[in-house]
Design a protein around this motif. Structure first.
Motif, PDB file in Angstrom:
ATOM      1  N   LEU A  17       0.828  -1.205   0.000  1.00  0.00           N
ATOM      2  CA  LEU A  17       0.000   0.000   0.000  1.00  0.00           C
ATOM      3  C   LEU A  17       0.865   1.260   0.000  1.00  0.00           C
ATOM      4  O   LEU A  17       0.625   2.197  -0.764  1.00  0.00           O
ATOM      5  N   ALA A  18       1.916   1.260   0.812  1.00  0.00           N
ATOM      6  CA  ALA A  18       2.798   2.431   0.888  1.00  0.00           C
ATOM      7  C   ALA A  18       3.512   2.669  -0.436  1.00  0.00           C
ATOM      8  O   ALA A  18       3.590   3.807  -0.912  1.00  0.00           O
ATOM      9  N   VAL A  19       4.028   1.603  -1.035  1.00  0.00           N
ATOM     10  CA  VAL A  19       4.737   1.747  -2.312  1.00  0.00           C
ATOM     11  C   VAL A  19       3.780   2.211  -3.397  1.00  0.00           C
ATOM     12  O   VAL A  19       4.103   3.100  -4.191  1.00  0.00           O
ATOM     13  N   ALA A  20       2.605   1.628  -3.453  1.00  0.00           N
ATOM     14  CA  ALA A  20       1.622   2.015  -4.471  1.00  0.00           C
ATOM     15  C   ALA A  20       1.212   3.477  -4.311  1.00  0.00           C
ATOM     16  O   ALA A  20       1.099   4.205  -5.297  1.00  0.00           O
ATOM     17  N   GLU A  21       1.027   3.913  -3.080  1.00  0.00           N
ATOM     18  CA  GLU A  21       0.634   5.306  -2.838  1.00  0.00           C
ATOM     19  C   GLU A  21       1.717   6.276  -3.281  1.00  0.00           C
ATOM     20  O   GLU A  21       1.424   7.334  -3.831  1.00  0.00           O
ATOM     21  N   THR A  22       2.983   5.924  -3.048  1.00  0.00           N
ATOM     22  CA  THR A  22       4.063   6.821  -3.468  1.00  0.00           C
ATOM     23  C   THR A  22       4.119   6.951  -4.982  1.00  0.00           C
ATOM     24  O   THR A  22       4.574   7.965  -5.497  1.00  0.00           O
ATOM     25  N   GLU A  23       3.666   5.923  -5.695  1.00  0.00           N
ATOM     26  CA  GLU A  23       3.658   5.980  -7.158  1.00  0.00           C
ATOM     27  C   GLU A  23       2.317   6.461  -7.697  1.00  0.00           C
ATOM     28  O   GLU A  23       2.127   6.567  -8.909  1.00  0.00           O
ATOM     29  N   GLY A  24       1.376   6.729  -6.809  1.00  0.00           N
ATOM     30  CA  GLY A  24       0.095   7.268  -7.221  1.00  0.00           C
ATOM     31  C   GLY A  24      -0.830   6.280  -7.911  1.00  0.00           C
ATOM     32  O   GLY A  24      -1.614   6.663  -8.765  1.00  0.00           O
ATOM     33  N   VAL A  25      -0.700   5.003  -7.549  1.00  0.00           N
ATOM     34  CA  VAL A  25      -1.553   3.970  -8.147  1.00  0.00           C
ATOM     35  C   VAL A  25      -2.179   3.127  -7.047  1.00  0.00           C
ATOM     36  O   VAL A  25      -1.783   3.212  -5.883  1.00  0.00           O
ATOM     37  N   THR A  26      -3.141   2.314  -7.419  1.00  0.00           N
ATOM     38  CA  THR A  26      -3.747   1.399  -6.461  1.00  0.00           C
ATOM     39  C   THR A  26      -2.833   0.190  -6.290  1.00  0.00           C
ATOM     40  O   THR A  26      -1.997  -0.090  -7.161  1.00  0.00           O
ATOM     41  N   PRO A  27      -2.980  -0.550  -5.200  1.00  0.00           N
ATOM     42  CA  PRO A  27      -2.172  -1.770  -5.040  1.00  0.00           C
ATOM     43  C   PRO A  27      -2.356  -2.748  -6.211  1.00  0.00           C
ATOM     44  O   PRO A  27      -1.392  -3.332  -6.686  1.00  0.00           O
ATOM     45  N   ASP A  29      -3.130  -2.021  -9.331  1.00  0.00           N
ATOM     46  CA  ASP A  29      -2.442  -1.486 -10.504  1.00  0.00           C
ATOM     47  C   ASP A  29      -0.927  -1.627 -10.361  1.00  0.00           C
ATOM     48  O   ASP A  29      -0.221  -1.887 -11.337  1.00  0.00           O
ATOM     49  N   TRP A  30      -0.415  -1.459  -9.139  1.00  0.00           N
ATOM     50  CA  TRP A  30       1.023  -1.606  -8.913  1.00  0.00           C
ATOM     51  C   TRP A  30       1.454  -3.037  -9.193  1.00  0.00           C
ATOM     52  O   TRP A  30       2.457  -3.274  -9.856  1.00  0.00           O
ATOM     53  N   ILE A  31       0.674  -3.989  -8.698  1.00  0.00           N
ATOM     54  CA  ILE A  31       0.994  -5.406  -8.947  1.00  0.00           C
ATOM     55  C   ILE A  31       0.951  -5.689 -10.441  1.00  0.00           C
ATOM     56  O   ILE A  31       1.856  -6.326 -10.990  1.00  0.00           O
ATOM     57  N   ALA A  32      -0.092  -5.227 -11.115  1.00  0.00           N
ATOM     58  CA  ALA A  32      -0.225  -5.469 -12.559  1.00  0.00           C
ATOM     59  C   ALA A  32       0.951  -4.874 -13.331  1.00  0.00           C
ATOM     60  O   ALA A  32       1.447  -5.483 -14.280  1.00  0.00           O
ATOM     61  N   ALA A  33       1.411  -3.696 -12.916  1.00  0.00           N
ATOM     62  CA  ALA A  33       2.523  -3.049 -13.611  1.00  0.00           C
ATOM     63  C   ALA A  33       3.828  -3.803 -13.425  1.00  0.00           C
ATOM     64  O   ALA A  33       4.723  -3.725 -14.268  1.00  0.00           O
ATOM     65  N   HIS A  34       3.942  -4.532 -12.324  1.00  0.00           N
ATOM     66  CA  HIS A  34       5.187  -5.234 -12.044  1.00  0.00           C
ATOM     67  C   HIS A  34       5.163  -6.706 -12.417  1.00  0.00           C
ATOM     68  O   HIS A  34       6.169  -7.396 -12.273  1.00  0.00           O
ATOM     69  N   LEU A  35       4.046  -7.177 -12.902  1.00  0.00           N
ATOM     70  CA  LEU A  35       3.984  -8.546 -13.399  1.00  0.00           C
ATOM     71  C   LEU A  35       4.507  -8.563 -14.819  1.00  0.00           C
ATOM     72  O   LEU A  35       4.269  -7.649 -15.600  1.00  0.00           O
ATOM     73  N   SER A  36       5.198  -9.609 -15.164  1.00  0.00           N
ATOM     74  CA  SER A  36       5.750  -9.722 -16.503  1.00  0.00           C
ATOM     75  C   SER A  36       4.703 -10.303 -17.444  1.00  0.00           C
ATOM     76  O   SER A  36       4.154 -11.362 -17.191  1.00  0.00           O
ATOM     77  N   SER A  37       4.464  -9.596 -18.527  1.00  0.00           N
ATOM     78  CA  SER A  37       3.589 -10.139 -19.554  1.00  0.00           C
ATOM     79  C   SER A  37       4.420 -10.683 -20.702  1.00  0.00           C
ATOM     80  O   SER A  37       3.883 -11.165 -21.688  1.00  0.00           O
ATOM     81  N   ASP A  38       5.735 -10.621 -20.566  1.00  0.00           N
ATOM     82  CA  ASP A  38       6.644 -11.078 -21.608  1.00  0.00           C
ATOM     83  C   ASP A  38       6.997 -12.536 -21.367  1.00  0.00           C
ATOM     84  O   ASP A  38       7.704 -12.876 -20.423  1.00  0.00           O
ATOM     85  N   VAL A  39       6.525 -13.407 -22.233  1.00  0.00           N
ATOM     86  CA  VAL A  39       6.766 -14.841 -22.088  1.00  0.00           C
ATOM     87  C   VAL A  39       8.248 -15.151 -22.230  1.00  0.00           C
ATOM     88  O   VAL A  39       8.755 -16.096 -21.641  1.00  0.00           O
TER      89      VAL A  39
END
Length: 87
Positions: A17-27, A29-39
């Motif tokens: 929650l703290a990390v997501a808030e510092t980046e201005g996103v929801t938890p 959205d933060w998880i989705a941004a850091h998941l790899s979609s590259d096989v």
């Protein structure tokens, strides 16, 4: 879109929650941004680099001069700040 719920230990959730808030996103959205979609990231490094083998001929001499470009000079400047100098 369907929603799913996961359980996280309190300390992990608070950190997320703290990390997501510092980046201005929801938890989420933060998880989705850091998941790899590259096989490709799941393939071994040797396989990923196999097409690059032989693309640079290390037997040739490096040129004694180079053509200055704005882009090249910008890169050289950034590298110089890190202590890396052009030969």
């Amino acid at each position: 879109m369907r929603e799913h719920f996961i359980s996280l230990p309190e300390d992990v959730y608070c950190h997320l929650l703290a990390v997501a808030e510092t980046e201005g996103v929801t938890p989420a959205d933060w998880i989705a941004a850091h998941l790899s979609s590259d096989v490709d990231q799941q393939r071994p490094l040797a396989v990923l680099l196999s097409d690059l083998i032989g693309s640079i001929n290390s037997q040739t001499e490096t040129p004694s001069s180079y053509e200055k470009t704005v882009f090249g000079e910008a890169i050289a400047s950034k590298l110089a700040k890190q202590g890396i100098r052009r030969p």
